[in-house]
Write a protein that holds these residues in place. Structure first.
Motif, PDB file in Angstrom:
ATOM      1  N   GLN A  34      -6.029  -4.054  50.317  1.00 60.84           N
ATOM      2  CA  GLN A  34      -6.728  -3.290  49.616  1.00 60.84           C
ATOM      3  C   GLN A  34      -5.670  -4.515  48.003  1.00 60.84           C
ATOM      4  OE1 GLN A  34      -6.824   0.654  49.037  1.00 60.84           O
ATOM      5  NE2 GLN A  34      -6.944   0.421  47.050  1.00 60.84           N
ATOM      6  N   GLU A  35      -5.018  -4.296  47.469  1.00 60.46           N
ATOM      7  CA  GLU A  35      -4.854  -5.390  46.571  1.00 60.46           C
ATOM      8  C   GLU A  35      -6.121  -5.993  46.546  1.00 60.46           C
ATOM      9  OE1 GLU A  35      -0.544  -6.746  47.576  1.00 60.46           O
ATOM     10  OE2 GLU A  35       0.183  -4.871  47.360  1.00 60.46           O
ATOM     11  N   GLY A  36      -6.776  -7.231  47.565  1.00 61.96           N
ATOM     12  CA  GLY A  36      -7.210  -8.406  47.031  1.00 61.96           C
ATOM     13  C   GLY A  36      -8.849  -7.688  47.063  1.00 61.96           C
ATOM     14  N   LEU A  37      -8.984  -7.075  48.315  1.00 65.50           N
ATOM     15  CA  LEU A  37     -10.401  -6.310  46.956  1.00 65.50           C
ATOM     16  C   LEU A  37     -10.072  -5.565  45.712  1.00 65.50           C
ATOM     17  CD1 LEU A  37     -11.208  -4.856  50.389  1.00 65.50           C
ATOM     18  CD2 LEU A  37     -12.351  -6.582  48.960  1.00 65.50           C
ATOM     19  N   GLU A  38      -9.209  -5.132  44.990  1.00 63.60           N
ATOM     20  CA  GLU A  38      -8.764  -4.840  44.308  1.00 63.60           C
ATOM     21  C   GLU A  38      -8.952  -6.187  42.560  1.00 63.60           C
ATOM     22  OE1 GLU A  38      -5.377  -2.323  44.092  1.00 63.60           O
ATOM     23  OE2 GLU A  38      -6.007  -1.091  43.996  1.00 63.60           O
ATOM     24  N   ILE A  39      -8.530  -7.385  42.717  1.00 62.24           N
ATOM     25  CA  ILE A  39      -8.702  -7.901  42.572  1.00 62.24           C
ATOM     26  C   ILE A  39      -9.898  -8.797  42.019  1.00 62.24           C
ATOM     27  CG2 ILE A  39      -8.100 -10.273  41.736  1.00 62.24           C
ATOM     28  CD1 ILE A  39      -5.428  -9.755  43.525  1.00 62.24           C
ATOM     29  N   TRP A  40     -10.609  -8.339  43.340  1.00 59.83           N
ATOM     30  CA  TRP A  40     -11.707  -8.834  43.487  1.00 59.83           C
ATOM     31  C   TRP A  40     -13.121  -7.821  42.349  1.00 59.83           C
ATOM     32  CZ3 TRP A  40     -15.778  -5.993  45.982  1.00 59.83           C
ATOM     33  CH2 TRP A  40     -16.767  -6.612  45.617  1.00 59.83           C
ATOM     34  N   ALA A  41     -12.479  -6.218  42.711  1.00 59.68           N
ATOM     35  CA  ALA A  41     -13.396  -5.653  42.174  1.00 59.68           C
ATOM     36  C   ALA A  41     -13.705  -5.166  40.733  1.00 59.68           C
ATOM     37  CB  ALA A  41     -13.245  -4.018  42.960  1.00 59.68           C
ATOM     38  N   GLY A  42     -12.204  -5.737  40.542  1.00 60.46           N
ATOM     39  CA  GLY A  42     -11.581  -5.529  38.772  1.00 60.46           C
ATOM     40  C   GLY A  42     -12.861  -6.740  38.097  1.00 60.46           C
ATOM     41  N   GLU A  43     -12.687  -7.597  38.372  1.00 54.14           N
ATOM     42  CA  GLU A  43     -13.497  -8.587  37.721  1.00 54.14           C
ATOM     43  C   GLU A  43     -15.265  -8.539  37.386  1.00 54.14           C
ATOM     44  OE1 GLU A  43     -12.259 -12.108  39.225  1.00 54.14           O
ATOM     45  OE2 GLU A  43     -10.197 -12.402  38.604  1.00 54.14           O
ATOM     46  N   LYS A  44     -15.713  -8.314  39.342  1.00 51.90           N
ATOM     47  CA  LYS A  44     -16.787  -8.067  39.000  1.00 51.90           C
ATOM     48  C   LYS A  44     -17.768  -6.588  39.244  1.00 51.90           C
ATOM     49  CE  LYS A  44     -20.395  -9.723  41.699  1.00 51.90           C
ATOM     50  NZ  LYS A  44     -21.335 -10.472  42.335  1.00 51.90           N
ATOM     51  N   HIS A  45     -16.849  -5.296  39.909  1.00 51.56           N
ATOM     52  CA  HIS A  45     -17.291  -3.970  39.386  1.00 51.56           C
ATOM     53  C   HIS A  45     -15.817  -3.478  39.127  1.00 51.56           C
ATOM     54  CE1 HIS A  45     -20.615  -5.446  42.114  1.00 51.56           C
ATOM     55  NE2 HIS A  45     -19.882  -5.457  42.746  1.00 51.56           N
ATOM     56  N   PRO A  46     -15.607  -3.578  37.986  1.00 48.53           N
ATOM     57  CA  PRO A  46     -14.710  -2.946  37.309  1.00 48.53           C
ATOM     58  C   PRO A  46     -14.727  -1.272  37.034  1.00 48.53           C
ATOM     59  CG  PRO A  46     -16.242  -3.110  35.556  1.00 48.53           C
ATOM     60  CD  PRO A  46     -16.891  -4.282  36.936  1.00 48.53           C
ATOM     61  N   ASP A  47     -16.485  -0.570  37.953  1.00 49.35           N
ATOM     62  CA  ASP A  47     -16.455   0.580  37.880  1.00 49.35           C
ATOM     63  C   ASP A  47     -16.245   1.097  38.819  1.00 49.35           C
ATOM     64  OD1 ASP A  47     -17.047   0.631  35.484  1.00 49.35           O
ATOM     65  OD2 ASP A  47     -19.573   1.176  35.739  1.00 49.35           O
ATOM     66  N   PHE A  48     -15.443   0.320  40.045  1.00 47.34           N
ATOM     67  CA  PHE A  48     -15.203   1.211  41.050  1.00 47.34           C
ATOM     68  C   PHE A  48     -13.762   1.039  41.591  1.00 47.34           C
ATOM     69  CE2 PHE A  48     -18.629  -2.291  44.441  1.00 47.34           C
ATOM     70  CZ  PHE A  48     -18.977  -1.331  43.453  1.00 47.34           C
ATOM     71  N   GLU A  49     -13.693   2.899  42.213  1.00 52.71           N
ATOM     72  CA  GLU A  49     -12.398   2.991  42.546  1.00 52.71           C
ATOM     73  C   GLU A  49     -12.379   2.427  44.128  1.00 52.71           C
ATOM     74  OE1 GLU A  49      -9.824   6.941  42.895  1.00 52.71           O
ATOM     75  OE2 GLU A  49     -10.817   6.622  41.130  1.00 52.71           O
ATOM     76  N   LEU A  50     -11.146   2.047  44.817  1.00 49.21           N
ATOM     77  CA  LEU A  50     -11.749   1.657  45.969  1.00 49.21           C
ATOM     78  C   LEU A  50     -10.285   1.903  46.644  1.00 49.21           C
ATOM     79  CD1 LEU A  50     -12.126  -2.280  45.938  1.00 49.21           C
ATOM     80  CD2 LEU A  50     -13.562  -0.696  46.478  1.00 49.21           C
ATOM     81  N   ARG A  51     -11.079   2.554  47.942  1.00 50.39           N
ATOM     82  CA  ARG A  51      -9.475   3.204  48.821  1.00 50.39           C
ATOM     83  C   ARG A  51      -9.899   2.420  50.748  1.00 50.39           C
ATOM     84  NH1 ARG A  51      -9.396   8.374  49.621  1.00 50.39           N
ATOM     85  NH2 ARG A  51     -10.956   8.869  49.742  1.00 50.39           N
ATOM     86  N   VAL A  52      -8.957   2.383  50.518  1.00 50.24           N
ATOM     87  CA  VAL A  52      -9.314   1.484  51.812  1.00 50.24           C
ATOM     88  C   VAL A  52      -7.699   2.151  52.777  1.00 50.24           C
ATOM     89  CG1 VAL A  52      -8.551  -0.816  53.142  1.00 50.24           C
ATOM     90  CG2 VAL A  52      -9.270  -1.250  50.668  1.00 50.24           C
ATOM     91  N   LEU A  53      -8.430   2.591  53.851  1.00 51.85           N
ATOM     92  CA  LEU A  53      -7.710   3.245  54.877  1.00 51.85           C
ATOM     93  C   LEU A  53      -8.030   2.229  56.088  1.00 51.85           C
ATOM     94  CD1 LEU A  53      -8.984   7.021  54.159  1.00 51.85           C
ATOM     95  CD2 LEU A  53      -6.647   5.801  53.368  1.00 51.85           C
ATOM     96  N   VAL A  54      -6.915   2.662  56.956  1.00 55.21           N
ATOM     97  CA  VAL A  54      -6.388   2.636  58.868  1.00 55.21           C
ATOM     98  C   VAL A  54      -7.524   3.363  59.952  1.00 55.21           C
ATOM     99  CG1 VAL A  54      -5.240   2.091  60.562  1.00 55.21           C
ATOM    100  CG2 VAL A  54      -4.736   1.075  58.561  1.00 55.21           C
ATOM    101  N   SER A  55      -8.199   2.530  60.058  1.00 55.58           N
ATOM    102  CA  SER A  55      -9.324   4.051  60.840  1.00 55.58           C
ATOM    103  C   SER A  55      -9.835   3.300  62.624  1.00 55.58           C
ATOM    104  CB  SER A  55     -10.850   4.121  60.156  1.00 55.58           C
ATOM    105  OG  SER A  55     -11.738   4.645  60.637  1.00 55.58           O
ATOM    106  N   ARG A  56      -9.808   4.010  63.376  1.00 56.87           N
ATOM    107  CA  ARG A  56     -10.658   3.247  64.645  1.00 56.87           C
ATOM    108  C   ARG A  56     -12.257   3.114  65.239  1.00 56.87           C
ATOM    109  NH1 ARG A  56      -8.421   7.050  69.006  1.00 56.87           N
ATOM    110  NH2 ARG A  56     -10.012   8.441  68.676  1.00 56.87           N
ATOM    111  N   GLN A  57     -13.440   3.497  63.935  1.00 57.55           N
ATOM    112  CA  GLN A  57     -14.428   3.103  63.410  1.00 57.55           C
ATOM    113  C   GLN A  57     -14.401   2.437  61.869  1.00 57.55           C
ATOM    114  OE1 GLN A  57     -16.955   6.755  64.336  1.00 57.55           O
ATOM    115  NE2 GLN A  57     -18.849   4.793  62.788  1.00 57.55           N
ATOM    116  N   ALA A  58     -14.892   0.946  61.728  1.00 54.59           N
ATOM    117  CA  ALA A  58     -15.576   0.653  60.897  1.00 54.59           C
ATOM    118  C   ALA A  58     -16.167   1.070  59.697  1.00 54.59           C
ATOM    119  CB  ALA A  58     -15.024  -0.860  60.599  1.00 54.59           C
TER     120      ALA A  58
END
Length: 99
Positions: A35-59
């Protein structure tokens, strides 16, 4: 955007001949790192994205409250998948495996 992350399979560690034990991945700790790594990337490339990352059994990568056209969705899923790989290259496995 919701990203459902499946932790890697447990690792079998050989202790001696015929004796092994299983080390499980700490899924919540992996998700926090991702989540932290993707937020850094998204903040620069796609600032409108609101990301949530969850553990799951299906990607899955799901767009919430937004429906991009098919080509854009495919492009974004590929881009996010590539970035997830880049972020995950930065982990130290020992920090994320059980004892």
């Amino acid at each position: 955007m919701l990203i459902r992350f499946v932790p890697p399979a447990p690792i079998e560690v050989s202790v001696s001949k015929g004796v092994t034990y299983t080390r499980e991945w700490d899924g919540e700790k992996l998700v926090t790192f991702l989540q932290e790594g993707l937020e850094i990337w998204a903040g620069e490339k796609h600032p409108d994205f609101e990301l949530r990352v969850l553990v799951s059994r299906q990607a899955e990568i799901r767009f919430e409250n937004w429906k991009p056209d098919k080509k854009m969705a495919e492009y974004l899923r590929q881009e996010i998948g590539d970035q997830m790989s880049v972020v995950m290259e930065g982990i130290e496995a020992e920090d994320y495996l059980s004892e």
